[in-house]
Design a protein around this motif. Structure first.
Motif, PDB file in Angstrom:
ATOM      1  N   ASN A 207       0.854  -1.186   0.000  1.00 21.87           N
ATOM      2  CA  ASN A 207       0.000   0.000   0.000  1.00 21.87           C
ATOM      3  C   ASN A 207       0.892   1.239   0.000  1.00 21.87           C
ATOM      4  O   ASN A 207       1.738   1.406   0.881  1.00 21.87           O
ATOM      5  CB  ASN A 207      -0.908   0.011   1.231  1.00 21.87           C
ATOM      6  CG  ASN A 207      -1.827   1.230   1.246  1.00 21.87           C
ATOM      7  OD1 ASN A 207      -2.671   1.388   0.364  1.00 21.87           O
ATOM      8  ND2 ASN A 207      -1.663   2.087   2.232  1.00 21.87           N
ATOM      9  N   LYS A 228      -3.195   6.907  11.569  1.00 22.06           N
ATOM     10  CA  LYS A 228      -4.448   6.986  10.809  1.00 22.06           C
ATOM     11  C   LYS A 228      -4.372   6.139   9.538  1.00 22.06           C
ATOM     12  O   LYS A 228      -5.286   5.350   9.242  1.00 22.06           O
ATOM     13  CB  LYS A 228      -4.744   8.439  10.450  1.00 22.06           C
ATOM     14  CG  LYS A 228      -5.987   8.618   9.579  1.00 22.06           C
ATOM     15  CD  LYS A 228      -6.163  10.077   9.175  1.00 22.06           C
ATOM     16  CE  LYS A 228      -7.358  10.228   8.225  1.00 22.06           C
ATOM     17  NZ  LYS A 228      -7.520  11.629   7.764  1.00 22.06           N
ATOM     18  N   LYS A 229      -3.283   6.284   8.782  1.00 19.24           N
ATOM     19  CA  LYS A 229      -3.146   5.556   7.523  1.00 19.24           C
ATOM     20  C   LYS A 229      -3.005   4.052   7.751  1.00 19.24           C
ATOM     21  O   LYS A 229      -3.534   3.251   6.970  1.00 19.24           O
ATOM     22  CB  LYS A 229      -1.943   6.084   6.755  1.00 19.24           C
ATOM     23  CG  LYS A 229      -2.096   7.522   6.277  1.00 19.24           C
ATOM     24  CD  LYS A 229      -3.299   7.676   5.356  1.00 19.24           C
ATOM     25  CE  LYS A 229      -3.463   9.091   4.858  1.00 19.24           C
ATOM     26  NZ  LYS A 229      -4.648   9.248   3.940  1.00 19.24           N
ATOM     27  N   GLU A 230      -2.334   3.669   8.816  1.00 19.46           N
ATOM     28  CA  GLU A 230      -2.177   2.239   9.087  1.00 19.46           C
ATOM     29  C   GLU A 230      -3.498   1.618   9.533  1.00 19.46           C
ATOM     30  O   GLU A 230      -3.804   0.480   9.172  1.00 19.46           O
ATOM     31  CB  GLU A 230      -1.083   2.031  10.131  1.00 19.46           C
ATOM     32  CG  GLU A 230       0.298   2.412   9.614  1.00 19.46           C
ATOM     33  CD  GLU A 230       1.436   1.854  10.432  1.00 19.46           C
ATOM     34  OE1 GLU A 230       1.206   1.495  11.605  1.00 19.46           O
ATOM     35  OE2 GLU A 230       2.565   1.784   9.894  1.00 19.46           O
ATOM     36  N   LYS A 231      -4.279   2.364  10.288  1.00 18.06           N
ATOM     37  CA  LYS A 231      -5.598   1.858  10.696  1.00 18.06           C
ATOM     38  C   LYS A 231      -6.497   1.675   9.482  1.00 18.06           C
ATOM     39  O   LYS A 231      -7.187   0.652   9.352  1.00 18.06           O
ATOM     40  CB  LYS A 231      -6.249   2.817  11.689  1.00 18.06           C
ATOM     41  CG  LYS A 231      -7.623   2.358  12.158  1.00 18.06           C
ATOM     42  CD  LYS A 231      -8.256   3.357  13.121  1.00 18.06           C
ATOM     43  CE  LYS A 231      -9.632   2.888  13.552  1.00 18.06           C
ATOM     44  NZ  LYS A 231     -10.289   3.875  14.454  1.00 18.06           N
ATOM     45  N   GLU A 232      -6.477   2.650   8.574  1.00 19.42           N
ATOM     46  CA  GLU A 232      -7.291   2.553   7.361  1.00 19.42           C
ATOM     47  C   GLU A 232      -6.894   1.344   6.529  1.00 19.42           C
ATOM     48  O   GLU A 232      -7.756   0.614   6.012  1.00 19.42           O
ATOM     49  CB  GLU A 232      -7.143   3.830   6.533  1.00 19.42           C
ATOM     50  CG  GLU A 232      -7.781   5.056   7.159  1.00 19.42           C
ATOM     51  CD  GLU A 232      -7.497   6.327   6.376  1.00 19.42           C
ATOM     52  OE1 GLU A 232      -8.056   7.385   6.732  1.00 19.42           O
ATOM     53  OE2 GLU A 232      -6.708   6.264   5.408  1.00 19.42           O
ATOM     54  N   TYR A 233      -5.596   1.112   6.411  1.00 25.92           N
ATOM     55  CA  TYR A 233      -5.143  -0.010   5.597  1.00 25.92           C
ATOM     56  C   TYR A 233      -5.470  -1.345   6.250  1.00 25.92           C
ATOM     57  O   TYR A 233      -5.848  -2.304   5.561  1.00 25.92           O
ATOM     58  CB  TYR A 233      -3.643   0.092   5.335  1.00 25.92           C
ATOM     59  CG  TYR A 233      -3.144  -0.929   4.338  1.00 25.92           C
ATOM     60  CD1 TYR A 233      -3.761  -1.059   3.096  1.00 25.92           C
ATOM     61  CD2 TYR A 233      -2.079  -1.769   4.632  1.00 25.92           C
ATOM     62  CE1 TYR A 233      -3.323  -1.994   2.171  1.00 25.92           C
ATOM     63  CE2 TYR A 233      -1.634  -2.706   3.705  1.00 25.92           C
ATOM     64  CZ  TYR A 233      -2.266  -2.814   2.484  1.00 25.92           C
ATOM     65  OH  TYR A 233      -1.836  -3.744   1.571  1.00 25.92           O
ATOM     66  N   GLN A 234      -5.342  -1.423   7.565  1.00 27.59           N
ATOM     67  CA  GLN A 234      -5.688  -2.658   8.260  1.00 27.59           C
ATOM     68  C   GLN A 234      -7.169  -2.977   8.075  1.00 27.59           C
ATOM     69  O   GLN A 234      -7.544  -4.141   7.872  1.00 27.59           O
ATOM     70  CB  GLN A 234      -5.356  -2.561   9.744  1.00 27.59           C
ATOM     71  CG  GLN A 234      -5.635  -3.861  10.495  1.00 27.59           C
ATOM     72  CD  GLN A 234      -5.275  -3.775  11.965  1.00 27.59           C
ATOM     73  OE1 GLN A 234      -4.835  -2.748  12.443  1.00 27.59           O
ATOM     74  NE2 GLN A 234      -5.470  -4.866  12.664  1.00 27.59           N
ATOM     75  N   GLU A 235      -8.013  -1.960   8.125  1.00 29.64           N
ATOM     76  CA  GLU A 235      -9.444  -2.179   7.925  1.00 29.64           C
ATOM     77  C   GLU A 235      -9.733  -2.669   6.508  1.00 29.64           C
ATOM     78  O   GLU A 235     -10.599  -3.531   6.292  1.00 29.64           O
ATOM     79  CB  GLU A 235     -10.214  -0.891   8.220  1.00 29.64           C
ATOM     80  CG  GLU A 235     -10.226  -0.528   9.706  1.00 29.64           C
ATOM     81  CD  GLU A 235     -10.857   0.817   9.976  1.00 29.64           C
ATOM     82  OE1 GLU A 235     -11.093   1.582   8.999  1.00 29.64           O
ATOM     83  OE2 GLU A 235     -11.117   1.130  11.155  1.00 29.64           O
ATOM     84  N   LYS A 236      -8.994  -2.136   5.527  1.00 29.44           N
ATOM     85  CA  LYS A 236      -9.158  -2.605   4.147  1.00 29.44           C
ATOM     86  C   LYS A 236      -8.751  -4.077   4.018  1.00 29.44           C
ATOM     87  O   LYS A 236      -9.413  -4.864   3.333  1.00 29.44           O
ATOM     88  CB  LYS A 236      -8.316  -1.751   3.200  1.00 29.44           C
ATOM     89  CG  LYS A 236      -8.857  -0.353   2.966  1.00 29.44           C
ATOM     90  CD  LYS A 236      -7.972   0.407   1.992  1.00 29.44           C
ATOM     91  CE  LYS A 236      -8.496   1.810   1.749  1.00 29.44           C
ATOM     92  NZ  LYS A 236      -7.629   2.574   0.808  1.00 29.44           N
ATOM     93  N   ASP A 239     -11.450  -6.312   5.499  1.00 35.07           N
ATOM     94  CA  ASP A 239     -12.580  -6.448   4.574  1.00 35.07           C
ATOM     95  C   ASP A 239     -12.233  -7.393   3.431  1.00 35.07           C
ATOM     96  O   ASP A 239     -13.049  -8.221   3.019  1.00 35.07           O
ATOM     97  CB  ASP A 239     -12.981  -5.076   4.016  1.00 35.07           C
ATOM     98  CG  ASP A 239     -13.601  -4.173   5.067  1.00 35.07           C
ATOM     99  OD1 ASP A 239     -14.051  -4.703   6.107  1.00 35.07           O
ATOM    100  OD2 ASP A 239     -13.620  -2.947   4.856  1.00 35.07           O
TER     101      ASP A 239
END
Length: 286
Positions: A207, A228-236, A239
């Motif tokens: 990513n 913030k960016k790592e949390k967003e990527y982990q959530e992706k 999913d």
């Protein structure tokens, strides 16, 4: 096959190996005896020939080691390399020799790095360390270093889980670059997970974080953006895993062969295919 070709082949295996699965021991040459016959009785020669690949692998994978008297892990990377097999750690103000084969540190010495951004580098360590220890429960490590040009700052994060008894290993790697002159942060996150029970499945994903401006450019704000960016990527990723398990992943292979029966490997010699290819003869040849 020449010894040069053999070493090149094995080196490529090493560079492509999943995390935690490169272990060079005196028995390793025998595992590749058909490829590396000239070296199979010489661990020293063998490891020397493969050392460039092992070194590159370790630095790319952000492998970790412990310094004597410390319980914290320190990183091995291109960003904190001093040359001649030595690396430095900003937080402990020390340098160390690193054996890429055994992955052990030795000959620890006092070392103070020099950079025009030394103040900012030191101030980044505390919030970054808090973030890593909070979100990376297994093999957590981080580092902040000046880049080779000393115009930007590299922020490195890694976490890993190794569970060979359960047939899987994995590592998360984050490499960010912060430019104090523009207050811009960019970077890349790589996740590598290998699962090999009753199959061989590997997840390799990258990513890229395009340059984003950090208002004020403070250490705290830089780490907030990273979090913030790592949390967003982990959530992706979470999913994506859910969709794979319920959809595409199930269609990768049949639950059972077309005969609707599992292969009995103890009786493989009795199957017609085994007899035809001559690998599993059911009678003695005259």
């Amino acid at each position: 096959m020449s010894s040069t070709d053999a070493i090149e082949i094995v080196s490529n295996f090493i560079l492509d190996a999943p995390p935690g699965e490169v272990v060079v021991t005196p028995s390793s040459p025998r595992r590749f005896s058909s490829l590396t016959h000239p070296y199979k009785n010489s661990f020293k020669t063998y490891s020397q020939e493969l050392s460039p690949a092992i070194e590159k692998y370790n630095k790319e994978q952000l492998v970790t080691t412990k310094l004597t008297g410390s319980s914290s892990l320190v990183l091995v990377s291109e960003f904190n390399e001093l040359g001649d097999g030595r690396f430095f750690d900003v937080e402990s103000q020390s340098s160390f020799a690193f054996d890429h084969v055994s992955q052990k540190a030795s000959n620890i010495q006092s070392y103070v790095f020099k950079s025009q951004h030394s103040g900012l580098i030191k101030s980044l360590l505390k919030p970054l360390g808090t973030h890593v220890l909070e979100h990376y429960p297994s093999y957590p490590a981080y580092g902040v270093y000046p880049t080779s040009s000393d115009s930007t700052i590299a922020l490195l994060i890694t976490g890993a889980r190794f569970s060979p008894s359960n047939y899987w290993n994995g590592r998360w790697r984050s490499v960010y670059t912060f430019d104090p002159s523009t207050n811009e942060l960019s970077g890349e996150i790589k996740v590598d997970v290998h699962y090999y029970e009753d199959g061989n499945v590997r997840l390799l994903t990258t990513n890229t974080l395009e340059a984003v401006e950090i208002p004020g450019g403070s250490a705290v704000e830089v780490v907030k953006m990273i979090a913030k960016k790592e949390k967003e990527y982990q959530e992706k990723l979470n999913d994506a895993f859910g969709q794979l398990s319920e959809g595409a992943f199930k269609s990768l292979r049949r639950q059972l062969p077309i005969t609707r029966q599992k292969v009995d490997w103890d009786k493989i010699g009795s199957y017609r295919l085994g007899q035809q290819v001559g690998l599993f003869p059911t009678h003695e040849h005259s």
